[in-house]
Design a protein around this motif. Structure first.
Motif, short mmCIF file in Angstrom:
data_model
loop_
_atom_site.label_atom_id
_atom_site.label_comp_id
_atom_site.label_asym_id
_atom_site.label_seq_id
_atom_site.Cartn_x
_atom_site.Cartn_y
_atom_site.Cartn_z
N ALA A 93 -15.29 -14.38 -14.18
CA ALA A 93 -15.76 -13.10 -14.70
C ALA A 93 -16.49 -12.30 -13.62
CB ALA A 93 -16.67 -13.32 -15.90
N ALA A 94 -17.28 -13.01 -12.81
CA ALA A 94 -18.02 -12.34 -11.74
C ALA A 94 -17.07 -11.76 -10.70
CB ALA A 94 -18.99 -13.33 -11.07
N VAL A 95 -16.04 -12.50 -10.32
CA VAL A 95 -15.06 -12.03 -9.33
C VAL A 95 -14.33 -10.80 -9.84
CG1 VAL A 95 -12.93 -12.62 -8.13
CG2 VAL A 95 -14.78 -14.29 -8.26
N VAL A 96 -13.90 -10.86 -11.10
CA VAL A 96 -13.19 -9.72 -11.68
C VAL A 96 -14.06 -8.48 -11.72
CG1 VAL A 96 -12.14 -8.82 -13.80
CG2 VAL A 96 -11.63 -11.14 -13.03
N SER A 97 -15.33 -8.64 -12.08
CA SER A 97 -16.23 -7.49 -12.16
C SER A 97 -16.45 -6.87 -10.79
CB SER A 97 -17.57 -7.90 -12.78
OG SER A 97 -18.25 -8.82 -11.95
N VAL A 98 -16.56 -7.71 -9.74
CA VAL A 98 -16.72 -7.20 -8.37
C VAL A 98 -15.47 -6.44 -7.95
CG1 VAL A 98 -16.93 -7.87 -5.96
CG2 VAL A 98 -18.40 -8.92 -7.67
N GLY A 99 -14.28 -6.98 -8.32
CA GLY A 99 -13.03 -6.31 -7.97
C GLY A 99 -12.95 -4.93 -8.59
N PHE A 100 -13.28 -4.79 -9.88
CA PHE A 100 -13.25 -3.49 -10.52
C PHE A 100 -14.27 -2.54 -9.90
CE2 PHE A 100 -11.14 -5.59 -14.20
CZ PHE A 100 -10.04 -4.76 -14.27
N SER A 101 -15.42 -3.07 -9.51
CA SER A 101 -16.46 -2.24 -8.90
C SER A 101 -15.97 -1.68 -7.58
CB SER A 101 -17.73 -3.07 -8.69
OG SER A 101 -18.71 -2.31 -8.01
N SER A 102 -15.32 -2.52 -6.74
CA SER A 102 -14.81 -2.07 -5.44
C SER A 102 -13.73 -1.01 -5.62
CB SER A 102 -14.24 -3.26 -4.65
OG SER A 102 -15.27 -4.20 -4.40
N ALA A 103 -12.85 -1.24 -6.61
CA ALA A 103 -11.76 -0.29 -6.84
C ALA A 103 -12.31 1.07 -7.26
CB ALA A 103 -10.81 -0.85 -7.90
N ALA A 104 -13.41 1.05 -7.99
CA ALA A 104 -13.97 2.31 -8.49
C ALA A 104 -14.49 3.18 -7.36
CB ALA A 104 -15.09 2.01 -9.48
N PHE A 105 -14.99 2.56 -6.28
CA PHE A 105 -15.57 3.32 -5.18
C PHE A 105 -14.59 3.60 -4.05
CE2 PHE A 105 -19.88 3.80 -6.49
CZ PHE A 105 -20.15 2.72 -7.33
N ALA A 106 -13.43 2.89 -4.03
CA ALA A 106 -12.46 3.09 -2.95
C ALA A 106 -11.89 4.51 -3.01
CB ALA A 106 -11.34 2.05 -3.06
N GLN A 107 -11.73 5.13 -1.86
CA GLN A 107 -11.15 6.46 -1.76
C GLN A 107 -9.75 6.33 -1.15
OE1 GLN A 107 -12.68 9.33 -2.85
NE2 GLN A 107 -14.24 7.94 -3.64
N SER A 108 -8.76 6.92 -1.79
CA SER A 108 -7.39 6.85 -1.28
C SER A 108 -6.74 8.22 -1.39
CB SER A 108 -6.57 5.81 -2.06
OG SER A 108 -6.47 6.18 -3.41
N SER A 109 -5.72 8.44 -0.54
CA SER A 109 -5.00 9.72 -0.57
C SER A 109 -3.58 9.50 -0.08
CB SER A 109 -5.69 10.76 0.31
OG SER A 109 -5.63 10.38 1.68
N VAL A 110 -2.66 10.30 -0.60
CA VAL A 110 -1.27 10.29 -0.16
C VAL A 110 -0.85 11.74 0.04
CG1 VAL A 110 1.11 9.72 -0.73
CG2 VAL A 110 -0.72 8.16 -1.37
N THR A 111 -0.27 12.04 1.19
CA THR A 111 0.17 13.40 1.52
C THR A 111 1.69 13.42 1.66
OG1 THR A 111 -1.88 13.87 2.70
CG2 THR A 111 0.00 15.29 3.16
N PHE A 112 2.32 14.37 0.98
CA PHE A 112 3.76 14.59 1.10
C PHE A 112 3.96 15.77 2.04
CE2 PHE A 112 7.72 16.58 -0.61
CZ PHE A 112 8.60 15.56 -0.25
N TYR A 113 4.79 15.62 3.05
CA TYR A 113 4.95 16.67 4.06
C TYR A 113 6.40 16.71 4.53
CZ TYR A 113 5.10 12.89 7.48
OH TYR A 113 5.45 11.76 8.19
#
Length: 403
Positions: free
Chosen positions: A2-22
């Motif tokens: 449960a602790a590992v899963v909660s940390v994983g969701f926390s990291s995903a929430a703060f990660a910044q990602s982007s995809v550019t089509f050009y």
């Protein structure tokens, strides 16, 4: 768990990602003063040619679309990727021999302090630092590259199966190294490609140097597309026939080289509305007569190509700019193969908007001596069907839209 899963969701929430089509859509209309039709009776025949051209080696830049993305992994590290496709806007056909992402396809990790490491199909380090200084990149497109793109500054080939490290930029200095795996069991050197480059860019001054060494270049360099063959096929070019024209006569005779080695350096300087640049490259096909490719003319030894390029451009207004360049290529090969090529290029661009421009680019090439096919040298402007004589004039007009 449960602790590992909660940390994983926390990291995903703060990660910044982007995809550019050009991409770029750029069909152009091309005139060639003399284009070979065949070699019937052992004699080259040619004619005027008018066409709409937009293949992977078109007259100007070639259409493409791509996806570029990044994801923040934390700790200053990002995951990055690029997938770039070449296509023909005139008929929708895939470029680069039919590869879905034939221009670039790589993934990697980047850190501002440590550098970037990427893996996949990429440009060599030589191209990374010399191409930005060339007329091909600045304003001219593919037809302003050196004869038959002997040094690959016209981006004719890419490298497969590569790992590349690119340094951070320190006070204007940067460098990168690349290794392409040959993948042949029991032999590390077979089909491998090694490249390195470095540059300096501060204010109006830009300097670049690069080196590339390709073993079995007929396969590792020129056969690196889906329509490329093995060592039994001449992937570099063709001698022509009674029904077909030649291809890349400047270098096609050297498909049996054990190694292709390229070194180059250049610089550019911008002052006001004008810019000037200089490039020198030296290309060697070493160990002719190896089993890397066919050798119907029985060559042994080496062939050397030395090229200098001078280029300039001037921006008259925000919309209107012009460019001009001159290149001289001298060659020395086996038997009596000594030739030289003079080429003059010019171009005019008018920007209709920040993303759309109309342009015209012209190139004139004159050849002399004996070329790689052991014949009186014929003119061969990059990306075009070679001439049946020692002269060739190419003119293109087009509309390029970037998105």
């Amino acid at each position: 768990m449960a602790a590992v899963v909660s940390v994983g969701f926390s990291s995903a929430a703060f990660a910044q990602s982007s995809v550019t089509f050009y991409g770029i859509v750029d069909p152009d209309i091309v005139y060639v003063s003399n284009a070979q039709t065949n070699k019937a009776g052992g004699v080259l025949h040619g004619a005027h040619q008018y066409s709409m051209q937009d293949a992977s080696s078109s007259a100007y830049v070639g259409s493409r679309f791509g996806l570029r993305g990044s994801e923040d992994l934390g700790g200053g590290i990002k995951a990055i990727f690029t997938l770039e496709n070449g296509f023909n806007a005139a008929n929708g056909v895939l470029g680069q021999g039919g590869a879905l992402f034939g221009r670039q396809a790589f993934v990697g990790l980047a850190n501002e302090s440590i550098g970037t490491i990427t893996a996949g199909r990429q440009y060599s380090s030589f191209v990374d630092y010399l191409f930005p200084l060339s007329s091909v990149n600045l304003w001219g497109g593919f037809i302003t590259a050196h004869p038959d793109d002997v040094d690959n500054l016209g981006l004719t080939v890419r490298q497969n199966n590569t790992v590349k490290y690119t340094s951070p930029t320190w006070n204007g200095f940067s460098a990168d190294v690349m290794y392409s795996f040959g993948g042949v069991p029991g032999s590390i050197s077979t089909d491998q490609v090694i490249s390195a480059g470095a540059g300096y860019s501060v204010g109006p001054l830009r300097i670049g140097i690069g080196y590339l060494s390709a073993y079995d270049p007929n396969v590792s360099m020129w056969g690196s597309q889906p329509n490329g063959g093995g060592a039994a096929v001449n992937n570099i070019g063709s001698l022509g026939s009674a029904t077909t024209p030649q291809k890349n006569p400047v270098i096609a005779g050297y498909a049996s080289a054990n190694r292709e080695e390229v070194f180059g350096g250049g610089a550019s300087y911008t002052f006001g509305h004008a810019a000037v640049g200089f490039i020198y490259t030296n290309t060697r096909f070493i160990g002719l007569g190896s089993d890397a490719g066919p050798n119907p003319l029985g060559y042994v030894g080496s062939a050397v190509f030395s090229t200098i390029e001078l280029n300039t451009s001037w921006r008259f207004t925000n919309a209107l700019s012009v460019g001009a360049s001159y290149s001289y290529t001298s060659t020395s090969g086996p038997k009596a193969n000594k030739a030289h090529y003079n080429q003059v290029n010019a171009g005019v661009h008018y920007n209709l908007s920040r993303r759309t421009d109309v342009y015209t680019v012209v190139a004139y090439q004159r050849a002399a001596g004996v070329d790689s096919l052991g014949q009186s040298a014929v003119a061969s402007v990059n990306g075009m069907t070679p001439s049946a004589t020692n002269q060739q004039f190419v003119a293109t007009i087009g509309l390029a839209h970037r998105f």
